[in-house]
Design a protein around this motif. Structure first.
Motif, PDB file in Angstrom:
ATOM      1  N   GLU A   1      25.915  75.974  40.203  1.00 31.73           N
ATOM      2  CA  GLU A   1      27.141  76.761  40.229  1.00 31.73           C
ATOM      3  C   GLU A   1      27.106  77.774  39.090  1.00 31.73           C
ATOM      4  OE1 GLU A   1      32.015  76.082  40.394  1.00 31.73           O
ATOM      5  OE2 GLU A   1      30.650  74.406  39.960  1.00 31.73           O
ATOM      6  N   GLY A   2      27.711  78.907  39.313  1.00 26.35           N
ATOM      7  CA  GLY A   2      27.753  79.918  38.261  1.00 26.35           C
ATOM      8  C   GLY A   2      28.833  80.943  38.508  1.00 26.35           C
ATOM      9  N   PRO A   3      29.201  81.676  37.456  1.00 29.04           N
ATOM     10  CA  PRO A   3      30.200  82.734  37.593  1.00 29.04           C
ATOM     11  C   PRO A   3      29.576  83.992  38.202  1.00 29.04           C
ATOM     12  CG  PRO A   3      29.366  82.698  35.365  1.00 29.04           C
ATOM     13  CD  PRO A   3      28.708  81.556  36.074  1.00 29.04           C
ATOM     14  N   GLU A   4      30.388  84.951  38.519  1.00 31.04           N
ATOM     15  CA  GLU A   4      29.861  86.219  39.023  1.00 31.04           C
ATOM     16  C   GLU A   4      29.137  86.944  37.899  1.00 31.04           C
ATOM     17  OE1 GLU A   4      31.287  90.301  41.335  1.00 31.04           O
ATOM     18  OE2 GLU A   4      32.734  88.738  40.824  1.00 31.04           O
ATOM     19  N   THR A   5      27.945  87.402  38.191  1.00 30.36           N
ATOM     20  CA  THR A   5      27.114  88.106  37.205  1.00 30.36           C
ATOM     21  C   THR A   5      26.471  89.324  37.875  1.00 30.36           C
ATOM     22  OG1 THR A   5      25.060  86.933  37.733  1.00 30.36           O
ATOM     23  CG2 THR A   5      26.576  85.862  36.164  1.00 30.36           C
TER      24      THR A   5
ATOM     25  N   THR B   1      16.978  87.510  29.231  1.00 34.42           N
ATOM     26  CA  THR B   1      17.292  86.256  29.927  1.00 34.42           C
ATOM     27  C   THR B   1      16.725  85.070  29.152  1.00 34.42           C
ATOM     28  OG1 THR B   1      15.293  86.418  31.299  1.00 34.42           O
ATOM     29  CG2 THR B   1      17.325  87.374  32.186  1.00 34.42           C
ATOM     30  N   ARG B   2      17.412  83.940  29.274  1.00 35.88           N
ATOM     31  CA  ARG B   2      16.958  82.690  28.648  1.00 35.88           C
ATOM     32  C   ARG B   2      17.178  81.559  29.652  1.00 35.88           C
ATOM     33  NH1 ARG B   2      19.686  81.237  23.035  1.00 35.88           N
ATOM     34  NH2 ARG B   2      21.528  80.894  24.371  1.00 35.88           N
ATOM     35  N   TYR B   3      16.097  80.852  29.940  1.00 36.12           N
ATOM     36  CA  TYR B   3      16.146  79.792  30.944  1.00 36.12           C
ATOM     37  C   TYR B   3      15.656  78.498  30.299  1.00 36.12           C
ATOM     38  CZ  TYR B   3      15.779  77.718  35.629  1.00 36.12           C
ATOM     39  OH  TYR B   3      15.946  76.936  36.738  1.00 36.12           O
TER      40      TYR B   3
ATOM     41  N   CYS C   1      20.651  78.765  32.879  1.00 36.59           N
ATOM     42  CA  CYS C   1      20.142  80.133  32.792  1.00 36.59           C
ATOM     43  C   CYS C   1      21.225  81.036  32.207  1.00 36.59           C
ATOM     44  CB  CYS C   1      19.724  80.637  34.167  1.00 36.59           C
ATOM     45  SG  CYS C   1      18.801  82.188  34.102  1.00 36.59           S
ATOM     46  N   GLU C   2      20.849  81.809  31.205  1.00 39.41           N
ATOM     47  CA  GLU C   2      21.788  82.695  30.521  1.00 39.41           C
ATOM     48  C   GLU C   2      21.223  84.110  30.451  1.00 39.41           C
ATOM     49  OE1 GLU C   2      23.448  80.043  26.956  1.00 39.41           O
ATOM     50  OE2 GLU C   2      21.289  79.791  27.298  1.00 39.41           O
ATOM     51  N   TYR C   3      22.087  85.062  30.178  1.00 42.52           N
ATOM     52  CA  TYR C   3      21.648  86.448  30.019  1.00 42.52           C
ATOM     53  C   TYR C   3      22.430  87.111  28.896  1.00 42.52           C
ATOM     54  CZ  TYR C   3      25.862  88.097  32.479  1.00 42.52           C
ATOM     55  OH  TYR C   3      27.152  88.373  32.854  1.00 42.52           O
ATOM     56  N   SER C   4      21.833  88.156  28.352  1.00 44.12           N
ATOM     57  CA  SER C   4      22.470  88.910  27.272  1.00 44.12           C
ATOM     58  C   SER C   4      22.399  90.400  27.591  1.00 44.12           C
ATOM     59  CB  SER C   4      21.768  88.635  25.936  1.00 44.12           C
ATOM     60  OG  SER C   4      22.297  89.445  24.909  1.00 44.12           O
ATOM     61  N   ASP C   5      23.517  91.067  27.394  1.00 38.73           N
ATOM     62  CA  ASP C   5      23.539  92.514  27.616  1.00 38.73           C
ATOM     63  C   ASP C   5      23.751  93.281  26.308  1.00 38.73           C
ATOM     64  OD1 ASP C   5      26.170  91.892  27.080  1.00 38.73           O
ATOM     65  OD2 ASP C   5      26.930  92.442  29.062  1.00 38.73           O
ATOM     66  N   ASP C   6      23.613  92.569  25.163  1.00 39.46           N
ATOM     67  CA  ASP C   6      23.798  93.222  23.872  1.00 39.46           C
ATOM     68  C   ASP C   6      22.644  92.928  22.916  1.00 39.46           C
ATOM     69  OD1 ASP C   6      24.227  90.571  23.299  1.00 39.46           O
ATOM     70  OD2 ASP C   6      26.302  90.809  22.639  1.00 39.46           O
ATOM     71  N   GLY C   7      21.440  92.817  23.458  1.00 40.21           N
ATOM     72  CA  GLY C   7      20.268  92.601  22.608  1.00 40.21           C
ATOM     73  C   GLY C   7      20.171  91.225  21.992  1.00 40.21           C
ATOM     74  N   LYS C   8      20.581  90.197  22.734  1.00 40.84           N
ATOM     75  CA  LYS C   8      20.490  88.779  22.332  1.00 40.84           C
ATOM     76  C   LYS C   8      21.514  88.388  21.264  1.00 40.84           C
ATOM     77  CE  LYS C   8      15.473  88.624  23.185  1.00 40.84           C
ATOM     78  NZ  LYS C   8      14.159  88.286  22.607  1.00 40.84           N
ATOM     79  N   LYS C   9      22.521  89.229  21.036  1.00 42.31           N
ATOM     80  CA  LYS C   9      23.556  88.865  20.067  1.00 42.31           C
ATOM     81  C   LYS C   9      24.450  87.769  20.645  1.00 42.31           C
ATOM     82  CE  LYS C   9      23.675  93.461  17.916  1.00 42.31           C
ATOM     83  NZ  LYS C   9      24.505  94.654  17.665  1.00 42.31           N
ATOM     84  N   THR C  10      24.782  87.895  21.898  1.00 40.39           N
ATOM     85  CA  THR C  10      25.569  86.868  22.580  1.00 40.39           C
ATOM     86  C   THR C  10      24.928  86.567  23.924  1.00 40.39           C
ATOM     87  OG1 THR C  10      27.023  88.536  23.601  1.00 40.39           O
ATOM     88  CG2 THR C  10      27.722  87.600  21.469  1.00 40.39           C
ATOM     89  N   TRP C  11      25.165  85.332  24.397  1.00 38.10           N
ATOM     90  CA  TRP C  11      24.589  84.895  25.663  1.00 38.10           C
ATOM     91  C   TRP C  11      25.702  84.492  26.618  1.00 38.10           C
ATOM     92  CZ3 TRP C  11      19.510  85.514  26.719  1.00 38.10           C
ATOM     93  CH2 TRP C  11      18.648  85.712  25.634  1.00 38.10           C
ATOM     94  N   LYS C  12      25.557  84.901  27.872  1.00 36.63           N
ATOM     95  CA  LYS C  12      26.532  84.576  28.908  1.00 36.63           C
ATOM     96  C   LYS C  12      25.871  83.696  29.963  1.00 36.63           C
ATOM     97  CE  LYS C  12      28.775  89.085  28.302  1.00 36.63           C
ATOM     98  NZ  LYS C  12      29.162  90.355  28.972  1.00 36.63           N
ATOM     99  N   LEU C  13      26.659  82.809  30.534  1.00 39.27           N
ATOM    100  CA  LEU C  13      26.115  81.903  31.544  1.00 39.27           C
ATOM    101  C   LEU C  13      25.827  82.647  32.840  1.00 39.27           C
ATOM    102  CD1 LEU C  13      25.436  78.975  32.408  1.00 39.27           C
ATOM    103  CD2 LEU C  13      27.815  78.791  33.202  1.00 39.27           C
ATOM    104  N   MET C  14      24.633  82.436  33.361  1.00 34.46           N
ATOM    105  CA  MET C  14      24.278  82.953  34.675  1.00 34.46           C
ATOM    106  C   MET C  14      24.506  81.864  35.724  1.00 34.46           C
ATOM    107  SD  MET C  14      20.638  84.591  36.010  1.00 34.46           S
ATOM    108  CE  MET C  14      20.432  85.590  34.542  1.00 34.46           C
ATOM    109  N   PHE C  15      23.955  80.657  35.475  1.00 30.59           N
ATOM    110  CA  PHE C  15      24.220  79.507  36.348  1.00 30.59           C
ATOM    111  C   PHE C  15      23.669  78.251  35.677  1.00 30.59           C
ATOM    112  CE2 PHE C  15      20.121  81.214  37.871  1.00 30.59           C
ATOM    113  CZ  PHE C  15      19.308  80.102  37.740  1.00 30.59           C
ATOM    114  N   GLU C  16      24.075  77.110  36.179  1.00 27.50           N
ATOM    115  CA  GLU C  16      23.531  75.806  35.805  1.00 27.50           C
ATOM    116  C   GLU C  16      23.209  75.062  37.079  1.00 27.50           C
ATOM    117  OE1 GLU C  16      25.253  74.122  31.757  1.00 27.50           O
ATOM    118  OE2 GLU C  16      26.898  74.730  33.077  1.00 27.50           O
TER     119      GLU C  16
END
Length: 217
Positions: free
Chosen positions: A82-86, A178-180, A195-210
């Motif tokens: 499950e994951g949020p919209e990305t 991306t970080r998996y 699985c996570e992704y960052s759109d600010d150069g790895k400063k913050t990570w957002k959930l892609m899915f689990e």
């Protein structure tokens, strides 16, 4: 025969007959020898084609401890996630299956996966993981059904039960980090992944899915 004709010049009939017989005997001996050589070569060719190892084959490199770790992940797995919209996938729950196998003499781990969201939207892809001996690191390449390709480097725990892949992926002209993170249970029958992704150069990570996977074969 030309040879017999040359020898026959100036010879009595008896001598000619004797010489002719000697020539026939000599040629028969040569013919028998030639047949034996052909048979030997044919037998050698059969043995080679049957798979008898050669010096070149014996010197081929073999997978080391770095590649043997892949064996823990081999098999057929069914998963739910499950994951949020990305930018990558829609929001919601999904279920799927992946098949992991050793490839190219055990130097690569190849994974084919496919899944579908509850709204019917499906996706599929292929992943290859290998150990780069010159760089002394694991590398990963992912192909997805939408035509996208992503690359990553991975770290693997000494027991092979945890992998963390760091990579980049481009969506609609924008590049994301991306970080998996993948964890294998103690009995090696359950996997959990985040699985996570960052759109600010790895400063913050957002959930892609689990997701959680169960080994079925």
């Amino acid at each position: 025969m030309i040879t017999a004709r040359l020898i026959a010049r100036g010879m009595p009939d008896a001598s000619f007959a004797t010489a002719t017989n000697q020539i026939k005997i000599a040629m028969q001996i040569q013919r028998n020898h030639f047949i034996k050589v052909l048979c030997t070569l044919a037998a050698l060719g059969f043995l080679i084609s049957a798979g008898i190892p050669t010096a070149v084959g014996a010197d081929q490199p073999k997978p080391g401890a770095e590649e043997r770790i892949f064996e823990k992940w081999v098999g057929e797995w069914e998963y739910q996630g499950e994951g949020p919209e990305t930018p990558f996938y829609p929001a919601g729950k999904f279920a799927g299956k992946d098949v992991a196998r050793l490839a190219l003499n055990g130097f690569f781990l190849e994974v084919d996966w496919s899944d579908k969201y509850t709204d019917g939207v499906g996706s599929a892809g292929k992943m290859m993981l290998w150990y780069d001996r010159s760089a002394k690191t694991y590398r990963e390449i992912n192909f997805e059904g939408d035509g996208s390709v992503s690359h990553a480097t991975a770290t693997v725990s000494p027991d092979g039960k945890k992998t963390v892949s760091m990579g980049k992926r481009e969506i609609k002209g924008k590049m994301y980090d991306t970080r998996y993170t993948n964890l294998l249970s103690a009995d090696e029958k359950t996997r959990t992944a985040k699985c996570e992704y960052s759109d600010d150069g790895k400063k913050t990570w957002k959930l892609m899915f689990e997701l959680t996977s169960k080994k079925v074969k």
